[in-house]
Design a protein around this motif. Structure first.
Motif, PDB file in Angstrom:
ATOM      1  N   ASP A 224      48.645  42.194  43.244  1.00  0.00           N
ATOM      2  CA  ASP A 224      48.283  43.418  42.534  1.00  0.00           C
ATOM      3  C   ASP A 224      48.769  43.248  41.091  1.00  0.00           C
ATOM      4  O   ASP A 224      49.968  43.077  40.854  1.00  0.00           O
ATOM      5  CB  ASP A 224      48.954  44.630  43.173  1.00  0.00           C
ATOM      6  CG  ASP A 224      48.658  45.920  42.425  1.00  0.00           C
ATOM      7  OD1 ASP A 224      49.269  46.136  41.361  1.00  0.00           O
ATOM      8  OD2 ASP A 224      47.821  46.706  42.898  1.00  0.00           O
TER       9      ASP A 224
ATOM     10  N   ASN B 294      38.937  40.149  36.199  1.00  0.00           N
ATOM     11  CA  ASN B 294      40.012  39.953  37.173  1.00  0.00           C
ATOM     12  C   ASN B 294      41.295  39.410  36.558  1.00  0.00           C
ATOM     13  O   ASN B 294      42.220  39.036  37.275  1.00  0.00           O
ATOM     14  CB  ASN B 294      39.546  39.002  38.286  1.00  0.00           C
ATOM     15  CG  ASN B 294      39.311  37.589  37.765  1.00  0.00           C
ATOM     16  OD1 ASN B 294      39.017  37.393  36.593  1.00  0.00           O
ATOM     17  ND2 ASN B 294      39.435  36.611  38.651  1.00  0.00           N
TER      18      ASN B 294
ATOM     19  N   PRO C 143      45.749  34.262  50.985  1.00  0.00           N
ATOM     20  CA  PRO C 143      47.026  34.951  50.725  1.00  0.00           C
ATOM     21  C   PRO C 143      48.085  34.024  50.120  1.00  0.00           C
ATOM     22  O   PRO C 143      49.185  33.879  50.641  1.00  0.00           O
ATOM     23  CB  PRO C 143      47.440  35.437  52.112  1.00  0.00           C
ATOM     24  CG  PRO C 143      46.895  34.400  53.038  1.00  0.00           C
ATOM     25  CD  PRO C 143      45.568  33.964  52.432  1.00  0.00           C
TER      26      PRO C 143
ATOM     27  N   ASP D  25      46.726  36.159  45.262  1.00  0.00           N
ATOM     28  CA  ASP D  25      46.475  37.393  46.000  1.00  0.00           C
ATOM     29  C   ASP D  25      47.542  38.430  45.639  1.00  0.00           C
ATOM     30  O   ASP D  25      48.459  38.693  46.413  1.00  0.00           O
ATOM     31  CB  ASP D  25      46.499  37.081  47.500  1.00  0.00           C
ATOM     32  CG  ASP D  25      46.074  38.253  48.351  1.00  0.00           C
ATOM     33  OD1 ASP D  25      45.416  39.177  47.825  1.00  0.00           O
ATOM     34  OD2 ASP D  25      46.417  38.270  49.548  1.00  0.00           O
TER      35      ASP D  25
ATOM     36  N   GLU E 121      43.844  37.995  39.462  1.00  0.00           N
ATOM     37  CA  GLU E 121      43.651  38.320  40.875  1.00  0.00           C
ATOM     38  C   GLU E 121      42.681  37.330  41.516  1.00  0.00           C
ATOM     39  O   GLU E 121      41.601  37.079  40.981  1.00  0.00           O
ATOM     40  CB  GLU E 121      43.076  39.721  41.024  1.00  0.00           C
ATOM     41  CG  GLU E 121      43.934  40.842  40.514  1.00  0.00           C
ATOM     42  CD  GLU E 121      43.228  42.180  40.665  1.00  0.00           C
ATOM     43  OE1 GLU E 121      43.281  42.756  41.770  1.00  0.00           O
ATOM     44  OE2 GLU E 121      42.609  42.621  39.679  1.00  0.00           O
ATOM     45  N   ASP E 122      43.070  36.806  42.661  1.00  0.00           N
ATOM     46  CA  ASP E 122      42.181  35.970  43.466  1.00  0.00           C
ATOM     47  C   ASP E 122      42.566  36.211  44.916  1.00  0.00           C
ATOM     48  O   ASP E 122      43.544  35.658  45.415  1.00  0.00           O
ATOM     49  CB  ASP E 122      42.341  34.496  43.100  1.00  0.00           C
ATOM     50  CG  ASP E 122      41.277  33.619  43.749  1.00  0.00           C
ATOM     51  OD1 ASP E 122      40.854  33.952  44.886  1.00  0.00           O
ATOM     52  OD2 ASP E 122      40.875  32.616  43.150  1.00  0.00           O
ATOM     53  N   HIS E 123      41.805  37.067  45.573  1.00  0.00           N
ATOM     54  CA  HIS E 123      42.188  37.540  46.902  1.00  0.00           C
ATOM     55  C   HIS E 123      41.536  36.753  48.039  1.00  0.00           C
ATOM     56  O   HIS E 123      41.535  37.210  49.188  1.00  0.00           O
ATOM     57  CB  HIS E 123      41.832  39.029  47.034  1.00  0.00           C
ATOM     58  CG  HIS E 123      42.511  39.904  46.023  1.00  0.00           C
ATOM     59  ND1 HIS E 123      43.862  40.136  46.035  1.00  0.00           N
ATOM     60  CD2 HIS E 123      42.011  40.577  44.949  1.00  0.00           C
ATOM     61  CE1 HIS E 123      44.180  40.934  45.032  1.00  0.00           C
ATOM     62  NE2 HIS E 123      43.068  41.207  44.344  1.00  0.00           N
TER      63      HIS E 123
END
Length: 473
Positions: A230, A37, A58, A228, A53-55
């Motif tokens: 891309d 990630n 938000p 959160d 990335e850490d979704h």
């Protein structure tokens, strides 16, 4: 119109002036290397970008780390890195003083900065969809900072007062400053991050301008973004805002070294204070100072956790709860420092005990490490607790960004930092015993003691006792 209203209005106009969703990134994006990630790239101007990335929520943390701190400062300019950190909030050619922070606050976020011996960092925590604003703001002040005498003169007084409050009027902080200056003969780690007071008074605006031009450049910086997001689009945004900032061709650092110690050092400080305090320290290698393949830094890190990593660690259990000879007993070690660093013991004696009692007790704990191997059961328990704390830290995008930024800036590398638990699992009881014997030698010891003077009771009788904060970076 009040100043607050004016700043809010400026922030609204700044945000409204850019329709970020319509920006087109028409360029060849840098090559991205991905590890699960986490994704990284290096721009043509030398700027390193790490995106994770850490979704789960938000939100996003955006950080810019500059590899410059007090260890890079020449004699006479001590504290200039910290002073420049203050001035970085005074505006650019398009933004006035503190408008950067006002814009972030109006978007529901918060920002701040920090200076260390090894680095200076700036960050924004904000809703993930506002990341682009943070990147634009940070790129703006990386290249367009306006250093004005009208801002510099009063801010220097602010820093001088900060030093008076945090160090000159704080007996424990003053003792630690004296301890560091005694321990190191030649290393710049002997100097305080904030600078000595004569240096603060001697700074000139031109000093800050030169420091800014020399070190605040993409080839001396790492952008870390966690949240959160891309990753591909995020790296494209970083390239868009930072990609055209020129590199610095003048990044030079003083040769930082420490001569070998040839005997025990002692210093006693007598100042008004509520409590006596003792610092004991040995110079040891950080992970960035060991030879390739050496496990010494990992063994030293585990040693520090065994001694003072949890409430059930050896020092607090033995000296505070069992023997009750100390109100506080702890240790700390900066595993990720750039250079040789202290392994420090700190203690406050109980009412019926003396500083000498604490020194004897600390040396007894050290002797125990040297003569009796740690059991595998204790080692497994300590590593398990460290692993659990590392997992819990990942609940915070800010904590993740801090770990990545520190590791990238000081030299360990974020991938090695991520594998730190696996490395610690390779440490054996014999390795811990070996580093204790190798580095914790009497003729390599530095001791600093704080002895409250007689007038302390009159000066501080209404003050609460403040114990030493032994938290590492």
């Amino acid at each position: 119109m009040t100043q607050t209203h004016s700043l809010k209005k400026a922030a609204q106009l700044f945000v409204a002036a850019f329709s970020f969703s319509t920006i087109s990134f028409a360029f060849a994006a840098p090559e991205i290397t991905s590890f699960e990630n986490t994704h990284e790239a290096t721009l043509n101007n030398g700027l390193k970008v790490v995106v994770r990335e850490d979704h789960r929520t938000p939100v996003v943390t955006a950080m810019v780390w500059y590899k410059v701190g007090s260890v890079d400062e020449p004699r006479g300019l001590g504290g200039v890195s910290h002073m420049l950190e203050h001035m970085m909030f005074k505006g650019t050619d398009t933004l006035g003083p503190n408008e950067h922070s006002t814009i972030i606050a109006n978007l529901g976020g918060r920002d701040n900065a920090f200076t260390s011996t090894d680095y200076t960092g700036y960050f924004e925590n904000l809703p993930a969809w506002e990341l682009e604003t943070a990147l634009k703001l940070e790129a703006d002040r990386m290249q367009n900072l306006e250093l004005r005498e009208a801002d510099f003169a009063p801010e220097r007084l602010v820093v001088a007062e900060e030093r008076r409050q945090r160090t000159d009027s704080n007996p424990q902080a003053k003792l630690y400053e004296t301890f560091s200056a005694t321990m190191f003969n030649t290393s710049a780690y002997r100097n305080p991050i904030i600078g000595w007071m004569p240096e603060i008074h001697s700074w000139q605006l031109e000093d800050l301008q030169k420091w800014y031009e020399q070190f605040y450049a993409p080839n001396n910086a790492t952008v870390v973004i966690v949240g959160d997001v891309d990753p591909t689009k995020t790296i494209e945004m970083v390239e868009h805002y930072f990609g055209n900032i020129p590199s610095s061709e003048n990044i030079t650092r003083p040769y930082n070294f420490e001569v070998a110690q040839e005997g025990e050092k002692r210093v006693n400080l007598a100042v008004p204070a509520n409590l006596p305090v003792i610092f004991m320290g040995y110079k040891v290698p950080s992970v960035n100072e060991i030879e390739e393949g050496s496990m010494d830094a990992a063994a030293l890190l585990l040693t520090s956790i065994i001694l003072d990593g949890t409430n059930s660690s050896r020092l607090s259990k033995s000296m505070v709860r069992d023997q009750q000879i100390a109100l506080q007993a702890g240790s700390f070690y900066s595993y990720g420092a750039r250079y040789v660093t202290p392994f420090t013991f700190v203690g406050v004696p109980s009412e019926k005990n003396s500083l000498e009692d604490l020194e004897i007790a600390f040396k007894k704990e050290i002797k125990n490490l040297q003569t009796t191997p740690v059991t595998q059961a204790e080692l497994d328990r300590i590593i398990g607790l460290y692993e659990a704390s590392s997992i819990y830290a990942k609940d915070s995008v800010y904590s993740q960004a801090m770990l990545i930024g520190q590791a990238e800036t000081t030299g360990e590398g974020w991938q090695n930092a991520e594998k730190r638990v696996e490395l610690l699992k390779k440490v054996t009881p014999e390795m811990i015993q070996n580093v204790a014997n190798k580095y914790f030698q009497d003729d390599l010891l530095t001791v600093a003691t704080l002895h409250p003077t007689k007038q302390a009771a009159n000066l501080l009788e209404t003050s609460d006792a403040v114990l030493i904060d032994t938290a590492t970076e």
